[in-house]
Design a protein around this motif. Sequence first.
Motif, PDB file in Angstrom:
ATOM      1  N   ASN A 133      32.460  44.399  37.301  1.00  0.00           N
ATOM      2  CA  ASN A 133      33.271  43.702  38.292  1.00  0.00           C
ATOM      3  C   ASN A 133      34.701  44.226  38.202  1.00  0.00           C
ATOM      4  O   ASN A 133      35.465  43.864  37.307  1.00  0.00           O
ATOM      5  CB  ASN A 133      33.238  42.195  38.038  1.00  0.00           C
ATOM      6  CG  ASN A 133      33.781  41.396  39.202  1.00  0.00           C
ATOM      7  OD1 ASN A 133      34.645  41.859  39.930  1.00  0.00           O
ATOM      8  ND2 ASN A 133      33.266  40.190  39.377  1.00  0.00           N
ATOM      9  N   THR A 134      35.063  45.096  39.132  1.00  0.00           N
ATOM     10  CA  THR A 134      36.406  45.664  39.124  1.00  0.00           C
ATOM     11  C   THR A 134      37.454  44.680  39.636  1.00  0.00           C
ATOM     12  O   THR A 134      38.628  44.801  39.289  1.00  0.00           O
ATOM     13  CB  THR A 134      36.440  46.934  39.990  1.00  0.00           C
ATOM     14  OG1 THR A 134      36.004  46.621  41.317  1.00  0.00           O
ATOM     15  CG2 THR A 134      35.512  47.996  39.399  1.00  0.00           C
ATOM     16  N   MET A 135      37.048  43.717  40.467  1.00  0.00           N
ATOM     17  CA  MET A 135      38.004  42.741  40.979  1.00  0.00           C
ATOM     18  C   MET A 135      38.503  41.828  39.860  1.00  0.00           C
ATOM     19  O   MET A 135      39.696  41.525  39.783  1.00  0.00           O
ATOM     20  CB  MET A 135      37.360  41.911  42.092  1.00  0.00           C
ATOM     21  CG  MET A 135      36.923  42.725  43.296  1.00  0.00           C
ATOM     22  SD  MET A 135      38.317  43.514  44.135  1.00  0.00           S
ATOM     23  CE  MET A 135      39.180  42.075  44.741  1.00  0.00           C
ATOM     24  N   LYS A 136      37.605  41.399  39.002  1.00  0.00           N
ATOM     25  CA  LYS A 136      37.993  40.547  37.874  1.00  0.00           C
ATOM     26  C   LYS A 136      38.421  41.351  36.651  1.00  0.00           C
ATOM     27  O   LYS A 136      38.886  40.775  35.668  1.00  0.00           O
ATOM     28  CB  LYS A 136      36.828  39.625  37.499  1.00  0.00           C
ATOM     29  CG  LYS A 136      36.468  38.618  38.567  1.00  0.00           C
ATOM     30  CD  LYS A 136      35.346  37.711  38.092  1.00  0.00           C
ATOM     31  CE  LYS A 136      35.002  36.667  39.146  1.00  0.00           C
ATOM     32  NZ  LYS A 136      33.896  35.774  38.689  1.00  0.00           N
ATOM     33  N   ASP A 138      36.378  43.107  34.673  1.00  0.00           N
ATOM     34  CA  ASP A 138      35.367  42.902  33.621  1.00  0.00           C
ATOM     35  C   ASP A 138      34.300  43.984  33.741  1.00  0.00           C
ATOM     36  O   ASP A 138      33.515  43.986  34.694  1.00  0.00           O
ATOM     37  CB  ASP A 138      34.747  41.508  33.754  1.00  0.00           C
ATOM     38  CG  ASP A 138      33.723  41.219  32.662  1.00  0.00           C
ATOM     39  OD1 ASP A 138      33.760  41.903  31.622  1.00  0.00           O
ATOM     40  OD2 ASP A 138      32.904  40.301  32.852  1.00  0.00           O
ATOM     41  N   ASN A 159      38.489  46.561  30.315  1.00  0.00           N
ATOM     42  CA  ASN A 159      39.040  45.402  31.007  1.00  0.00           C
ATOM     43  C   ASN A 159      40.503  45.659  31.345  1.00  0.00           C
ATOM     44  O   ASN A 159      41.111  46.613  30.866  1.00  0.00           O
ATOM     45  CB  ASN A 159      38.893  44.120  30.174  1.00  0.00           C
ATOM     46  CG  ASN A 159      39.506  44.269  28.789  1.00  0.00           C
ATOM     47  OD1 ASN A 159      40.301  45.168  28.550  1.00  0.00           O
ATOM     48  ND2 ASN A 159      39.134  43.384  27.880  1.00  0.00           N
ATOM     49  N   SER A 162      45.276  42.451  35.153  1.00  0.00           N
ATOM     50  CA  SER A 162      45.399  42.147  36.574  1.00  0.00           C
ATOM     51  C   SER A 162      45.122  43.414  37.372  1.00  0.00           C
ATOM     52  O   SER A 162      44.908  44.495  36.811  1.00  0.00           O
ATOM     53  CB  SER A 162      46.801  41.604  36.907  1.00  0.00           C
ATOM     54  OG  SER A 162      47.784  42.608  36.704  1.00  0.00           O
ATOM     55  N   ARG A 163      45.142  43.291  38.674  1.00  0.00           N
ATOM     56  CA  ARG A 163      44.874  44.441  39.542  1.00  0.00           C
ATOM     57  C   ARG A 163      46.002  45.454  39.512  1.00  0.00           C
ATOM     58  O   ARG A 163      45.819  46.601  39.923  1.00  0.00           O
ATOM     59  CB  ARG A 163      44.652  43.963  40.973  1.00  0.00           C
ATOM     60  CG  ARG A 163      43.442  43.040  41.137  1.00  0.00           C
ATOM     61  CD  ARG A 163      43.255  42.605  42.568  1.00  0.00           C
ATOM     62  NE  ARG A 163      43.059  43.735  43.462  1.00  0.00           N
ATOM     63  CZ  ARG A 163      42.924  43.628  44.794  1.00  0.00           C
ATOM     64  NH1 ARG A 163      42.986  42.425  45.355  1.00  0.00           N
ATOM     65  NH2 ARG A 163      42.746  44.702  45.537  1.00  0.00           N
TER      66      ARG A 163
END
Length: 195
Positions: A133-136, A138, A159, A162-163
């Motif tokens: 999950n690149t948005m979170k 993770d 990880n 933030s973005r």
Amino acid sequence: MLILGPLRKLKPSPFTYASKWMASKRTFGTVKMIMNQHKADELILDKSGKKPMTVQHELPDPSKEPRRNKIYFIAFVVVMGTSLFGIFNYEKVSSPIMNSTMYFLRRSQVARDLIGKEITFAGIFPWVKGPLNTMKGDINFTVNVSGDKSEGVMRLVANRDSRHHAFEIRDWTLTMKDGTIVDLTKDQSINLRFN
């Protein structure tokens, strides 16, 4: 020489009205007789010559054959579940993170020495286990890879806070069939980074 005056419009005779009334009565009687002899759905046929289902037919009872309905329901759930898992797995396989990781794995001299050249996913349908999950931010997945010499399991853990921050590689290893674990982050020939 005779001069004819304007001709008056001829009025229909009573016989004309009588003949029209008799014709309409005869037609209505014929239609009524046909409708009495046949039902409405019997007069309508499709192109194959079969009677279509209308509201006059009883709807099928779903509880009439419970065993067959259970089999159909289980098959439907299995097919839909497999399709959903396949869609989610395809998104992982085609993600930019996976493409970049495979690109650096192919360039790794350590990986080429262990599993050979032409490194790609093992099997016809590659299966990615774990979150990607690149948005979170993770990333913690494993996937089977293979070359022209051997096969192995690649694991990537990364990880970010933030973005606006880049991913930090926590673990990137290649596990061979004999249990040997190779740390690819120490390979000097490549430098895996994600934005």
